[in-house]
Design a protein around this motif. Structure first.
Motif, PDB file in Angstrom:
ATOM      1  N   LEU A 262       0.915  -1.469   0.169  1.00 37.76           N
ATOM      2  CA  LEU A 262       0.060  -0.065  -0.130  1.00 37.76           C
ATOM      3  C   LEU A 262       0.790   0.997  -0.156  1.00 37.76           C
ATOM      4  CD1 LEU A 262      -2.913  -0.832   1.744  1.00 37.76           C
ATOM      5  CD2 LEU A 262      -2.867  -0.932   0.234  1.00 37.76           C
ATOM      6  N   MET A 263       1.619   1.015   0.790  1.00 40.26           N
ATOM      7  CA  MET A 263       2.612   2.448   0.644  1.00 40.26           C
ATOM      8  C   MET A 263       3.399   2.544  -0.487  1.00 40.26           C
ATOM      9  SD  MET A 263       3.270   4.873   3.104  1.00 40.26           S
ATOM     10  CE  MET A 263       3.015   3.784   4.507  1.00 40.26           C
ATOM     11  N   LEU A 264       4.129   1.759  -1.487  1.00 41.21           N
ATOM     12  CA  LEU A 264       4.534   1.573  -2.795  1.00 41.21           C
ATOM     13  C   LEU A 264       3.748   2.484  -3.274  1.00 41.21           C
ATOM     14  CD1 LEU A 264       7.494   1.320  -4.067  1.00 41.21           C
ATOM     15  CD2 LEU A 264       6.166  -1.329  -4.532  1.00 41.21           C
ATOM     16  N   ALA A 265       2.757   1.332  -3.327  1.00 40.25           N
ATOM     17  CA  ALA A 265       1.000   1.965  -4.490  1.00 40.25           C
ATOM     18  C   ALA A 265       0.829   3.110  -3.898  1.00 40.25           C
ATOM     19  CB  ALA A 265       0.245   1.230  -4.156  1.00 40.25           C
ATOM     20  N   TYR A 266       0.693   4.025  -3.304  1.00 42.79           N
ATOM     21  CA  TYR A 266       0.576   5.010  -2.934  1.00 42.79           C
ATOM     22  C   TYR A 266       1.940   6.528  -3.312  1.00 42.79           C
ATOM     23  CZ  TYR A 266      -0.874   9.560  -0.556  1.00 42.79           C
ATOM     24  OH  TYR A 266      -1.175  11.003   0.278  1.00 42.79           O
ATOM     25  N   ALA A 267       3.394   5.621  -3.093  1.00 43.86           N
ATOM     26  CA  ALA A 267       4.618   6.693  -3.737  1.00 43.86           C
ATOM     27  C   ALA A 267       3.887   7.242  -5.299  1.00 43.86           C
ATOM     28  CB  ALA A 267       5.486   6.059  -3.002  1.00 43.86           C
ATOM     29  N   ILE A 268       3.925   5.588  -5.857  1.00 45.84           N
ATOM     30  CA  ILE A 268       3.870   5.609  -7.373  1.00 45.84           C
ATOM     31  C   ILE A 268       2.737   6.499  -8.057  1.00 45.84           C
ATOM     32  CG2 ILE A 268       3.687   4.011  -9.481  1.00 45.84           C
ATOM     33  CD1 ILE A 268       5.213   1.588  -7.716  1.00 45.84           C
ATOM     34  N   GLY A 269       0.911   6.190  -7.053  1.00 49.26           N
ATOM     35  CA  GLY A 269       0.475   6.793  -7.502  1.00 49.26           C
ATOM     36  C   GLY A 269       0.624   8.682  -7.121  1.00 49.26           C
ATOM     37  N   ARG A 270       1.511   8.916  -6.511  1.00 48.79           N
ATOM     38  CA  ARG A 270       1.639  10.371  -6.762  1.00 48.79           C
ATOM     39  C   ARG A 270       2.549  10.903  -7.626  1.00 48.79           C
ATOM     40  NH1 ARG A 270      -2.185  12.657  -4.680  1.00 48.79           N
ATOM     41  NH2 ARG A 270      -2.089  12.870  -1.745  1.00 48.79           N
ATOM     42  N   MET A 271       3.214  10.464  -8.083  1.00 46.63           N
ATOM     43  CA  MET A 271       4.284  10.399  -8.896  1.00 46.63           C
ATOM     44  C   MET A 271       3.527  10.686 -10.705  1.00 46.63           C
ATOM     45  SD  MET A 271       7.094   7.007  -9.693  1.00 46.63           S
ATOM     46  CE  MET A 271       7.782   7.067  -8.317  1.00 46.63           C
ATOM     47  N   GLY A 272       2.575  10.177 -10.654  1.00 45.73           N
ATOM     48  CA  GLY A 272       1.331  10.227 -11.954  1.00 45.73           C
ATOM     49  C   GLY A 272       0.701  11.700 -11.587  1.00 45.73           C
ATOM     50  N   CYS A 273       0.285  12.189  -9.900  1.00 48.84           N
ATOM     51  CA  CYS A 273      -0.158  13.605  -9.612  1.00 48.84           C
ATOM     52  C   CYS A 273       0.938  14.621 -10.649  1.00 48.84           C
ATOM     53  CB  CYS A 273      -0.098  13.511  -8.162  1.00 48.84           C
ATOM     54  SG  CYS A 273      -1.285  12.808  -7.718  1.00 48.84           S
ATOM     55  N   GLN A 274       2.409  13.845  -9.614  1.00 50.99           N
ATOM     56  CA  GLN A 274       3.629  15.212 -10.059  1.00 50.99           C
ATOM     57  C   GLN A 274       3.760  15.093 -11.648  1.00 50.99           C
ATOM     58  OE1 GLN A 274       5.043  16.818  -7.897  1.00 50.99           O
ATOM     59  NE2 GLN A 274       6.800  17.928  -9.406  1.00 50.99           N
ATOM     60  N   PHE A 275       3.944  13.905 -12.616  1.00 46.69           N
ATOM     61  CA  PHE A 275       4.001  14.235 -13.030  1.00 46.69           C
ATOM     62  C   PHE A 275       2.839  14.990 -14.175  1.00 46.69           C
ATOM     63  CE2 PHE A 275       7.113  11.047 -12.089  1.00 46.69           C
ATOM     64  CZ  PHE A 275       8.183  11.602 -12.007  1.00 46.69           C
ATOM     65  N   SER A 276       2.096  14.729 -13.930  1.00 52.29           N
ATOM     66  CA  SER A 276       0.503  14.844 -14.849  1.00 52.29           C
ATOM     67  C   SER A 276       0.876  17.036 -14.778  1.00 52.29           C
ATOM     68  CB  SER A 276      -0.196  13.974 -14.936  1.00 52.29           C
ATOM     69  OG  SER A 276      -1.237  14.634 -14.110  1.00 52.29           O
ATOM     70  N   GLY A 277       0.885  16.626 -13.158  1.00 53.09           N
ATOM     71  CA  GLY A 277       0.257  17.887 -13.084  1.00 53.09           C
ATOM     72  C   GLY A 277      -1.122  17.814 -12.226  1.00 53.09           C
ATOM     73  N   ASP A 278      -2.042  17.341 -12.105  1.00 56.57           N
ATOM     74  CA  ASP A 278      -3.249  17.034 -11.770  1.00 56.57           C
ATOM     75  C   ASP A 278      -4.190  18.111 -10.914  1.00 56.57           C
ATOM     76  OD1 ASP A 278      -2.463  16.078  -9.089  1.00 56.57           O
ATOM     77  OD2 ASP A 278      -3.993  14.697  -9.468  1.00 56.57           O
ATOM     78  N   GLY A 279      -2.966  18.465 -10.089  1.00 55.84           N
ATOM     79  CA  GLY A 279      -3.841  19.587  -8.959  1.00 55.84           C
ATOM     80  C   GLY A 279      -3.908  19.245  -7.578  1.00 55.84           C
ATOM     81  N   ASP A 280      -2.949  18.194  -7.615  1.00 52.72           N
ATOM     82  CA  ASP A 280      -3.093  17.893  -6.373  1.00 52.72           C
ATOM     83  C   ASP A 280      -2.072  18.646  -6.011  1.00 52.72           C
ATOM     84  OD1 ASP A 280      -3.845  16.481  -3.823  1.00 52.72           O
ATOM     85  OD2 ASP A 280      -3.196  14.470  -4.360  1.00 52.72           O
ATOM     86  N   TRP A 281      -1.401  19.657  -5.764  1.00 53.61           N
ATOM     87  CA  TRP A 281      -0.451  21.013  -5.689  1.00 53.61           C
ATOM     88  C   TRP A 281      -0.936  21.225  -3.793  1.00 53.61           C
ATOM     89  CZ3 TRP A 281      -0.745  21.798 -10.675  1.00 53.61           C
ATOM     90  CH2 TRP A 281      -1.238  22.608 -10.930  1.00 53.61           C
ATOM     91  N   GLY A 282       0.644  22.252  -3.295  1.00 52.01           N
ATOM     92  CA  GLY A 282       0.639  22.784  -2.426  1.00 52.01           C
ATOM     93  C   GLY A 282       0.124  24.466  -2.730  1.00 52.01           C
ATOM     94  N   ILE A 283      -0.277  24.799  -1.570  1.00 51.20           N
ATOM     95  CA  ILE A 283      -0.198  26.458  -1.234  1.00 51.20           C
ATOM     96  C   ILE A 283       1.006  26.570  -2.007  1.00 51.20           C
ATOM     97  CG2 ILE A 283      -2.110  26.412   0.988  1.00 51.20           C
ATOM     98  CD1 ILE A 283       0.952  27.113   2.075  1.00 51.20           C
ATOM     99  N   TYR A 284       0.734  28.086  -2.494  1.00 50.79           N
ATOM    100  CA  TYR A 284       1.504  29.355  -2.533  1.00 50.79           C
ATOM    101  C   TYR A 284       3.005  29.962  -2.742  1.00 50.79           C
ATOM    102  CZ  TYR A 284      -2.206  29.830  -6.495  1.00 50.79           C
ATOM    103  OH  TYR A 284      -3.213  30.062  -7.551  1.00 50.79           O
ATOM    104  N   ASN A 285       4.052  28.956  -2.870  1.00 52.32           N
ATOM    105  CA  ASN A 285       5.073  29.919  -1.545  1.00 52.32           C
ATOM    106  C   ASN A 285       5.842  30.731  -2.748  1.00 52.32           C
ATOM    107  OD1 ASN A 285       7.546  30.356  -1.241  1.00 52.32           O
ATOM    108  ND2 ASN A 285       8.773  28.289  -1.728  1.00 52.32           N
ATOM    109  N   SER A 286       5.135  31.535  -1.745  1.00 49.67           N
ATOM    110  CA  SER A 286       5.617  33.417  -2.329  1.00 49.67           C
ATOM    111  C   SER A 286       6.220  33.527  -2.419  1.00 49.67           C
ATOM    112  CB  SER A 286       4.336  33.717  -1.554  1.00 49.67           C
ATOM    113  OG  SER A 286       4.545  33.846  -0.340  1.00 49.67           O
TER     114      SER A 286
END
Length: 430
Positions: free
Chosen positions: A226-250
């Protein structure tokens, strides 16, 4: 960013393969996550079977005999869907490839091709089964080991997990859901990990009890997966830019090339005013945009600026302002850098996967490994929420997000599970 694999191959290898446009980057990594999780789960289940902790179950299976009506119907349905959408995609490639998700969820397709392919698959199944028309169905008794049920578990986890993730996401973003409920439910974007985890875990535990699999050993085996699958799933978020990012670093804004540029604190307000139309779409009150300035420390000078703030150029959800000189449907970049929280979770969860994998042989009390997983996952997600964009609730003067609430419950639940399992082992030993 790589909205789909076409852009990834074009950027990384210089190859333009139009058919890759139908393979979304996020979906690709989700598929890889399930496959990697299945592999790790199978390895651990086999290890526990060799130790005698998990036993096989005797079942009866039907062999030979003609095809059943259910098998013919399922072949027909599969053939129709493949013909309807598959041939429709080929015949309408120019338009469908530009919005593959929209095409799949629409009523468009080739109805005649669907009927023809359905008839073909039904005929092939029927023709093959005619060879066994005079053969009597035979029932064989076989031993089914837990690791042999992994494909069934993964399919159930995928279906239940995606449904749960979608439901919890819409509950978390209720205002957006009520404005377009059909679009929110059918959209491929917008998934909440904890929703998927809760629903999938419930379904799999019920299945495990039905198939007489030790639930404690099963969930312990699933913890590293489960932990590994979650890490790989987050790769999808990072590489596609699906909006699951943080607040602004001003402390960083996007320059004319789409890269991050470090600026003085006052420049954030200037950037907001220059891109007022964009920010007003995101926040009704632009005076209260969530942000936190953090400049790269000198001690971490070896890290790139995008590790601390990233504009997610060419993101898949097409959010931001238009990139100069860009031509295509994915030409947006965030005007102010955000904290790339998926990247942080990838690193954290890969490290936690390594820890879980390393301690799995040392801890023999059933249920404890999964308790540790719950604590690890809860703590990791609780702190990452501090710099993520999420809907907040008002509870007794506190304003937690849905993920903060669930992650806190996971930490408490994990500690209780560890205590309960160790206590039961001590009682049994005495």
């Amino acid at each position: 960013m790589y909205p789909n694999l076409y852009y990834a191959f074009r950027d990384l290898f210089g190859l333009e393969i139009p058919v890759l446009k139908i393979f979304q980057t996020f979906g690709f990594f989700v598929a890889v996550a399930f496959l990697a999780g299945a592999y790790v789960l199978t390895l651990e289940l086999k290890r526990r079977e060799k130790l005698g902790w998990l036993k096989p179950v005797t079942e009866k299976q039907r062999v030979n005999g003609p095809a059943t009506n259910g098998e013919l119907i399922s072949n027909g349905i599969m053939g129709f869907l493949l013909g309807w959408k598959g041939v429709g995609l080929i015949l309408n490639w120019d338009t469908a490839s530009q919005d593959f998700q929209g095409f799949i969820l629409s009523g468009q397709g080739n109805f005649i091709a669907g009927l023809l392919l359905a008839a073909l698959l039904v005929y092939l199944k029927y023709s093959k089964s005619r060879k066994n028309k005079d053969a009597q169905p035979v029932t064989e008794t076989v031993n089914i080991w837990p690791h042999q049920r992994v494909p069934d578990i993964i399919v159930m986890a995928a279906v239940a997990g995606l449904l749960g993730a979608k439901v919890f996401h819409n509950l978390e973003n209720w205002n957006d859901f009520v404005q377009d409920p059909i679009g929110a439910l059918l959209s491929f974007s917008g998934l909440t990990f904890y929703g998927g985890l809760i629903v999938a875990a419930t379904i799999i535990i019920i299945y495990a009890r039905k198939k007489q699999i030790s639930v404690k050993h099963l969930i312990d085996s699933a913890a590293p997966a489960l932990m590994l699958a979650y890490a790989i799933g987050r790769m999808g978020c990072q590489f596609s830019g699906d909006g699951d990012w943080g607040i602004y670093n001003s402390a960083y804004i996007t320059d004319t090339t789409g890269h991050m540029a470090q600026v003085a604190p006052a420049e954030f307000n200037k950037a907001v005013q220059q891109n007022l139309a964009y920010f007003q779409q995101q926040y009704p009150d632009v005076a209260h945009i969530p942000h936190a300035p953090f400049t790269k420390p000198a001690s971490l000078g070896f890290l790139p600026d995008w590790f601390f703030a990233y504009g997610y150029p060419h993101n898949v959800i097409r959010e931001g302002v238009t990139l100069p000189g860009c031509d295509g449907q994915y030409c947006k970049v965030l005007p102010v850098g955000v904290y790339p929280t998926p990247l942080y979770e990838i690193i954290a969860c890969l490290l936690l996967t390594g820890i879980l994998w390393a301690i799995r042989k040392r801890i023999t009390t059933p249920g404890v490994i999964f308790g540790i997983y719950l604590v690890f996952n809860g703590v990791e997600r609780f702190f990452i929420e501090k710099i993520r964009v999420n809907t907040k609730y008002s509870i007794f003067g506190f304003h937690p997000t849905q993920a903060e609430i669930i992650s806190a419950l996971m930490v408490i639940g994990g500690l209780v599970l560890i205590w309960y399992c160790r206590k039961n082992k001590a009682v049994a030993a005495s």
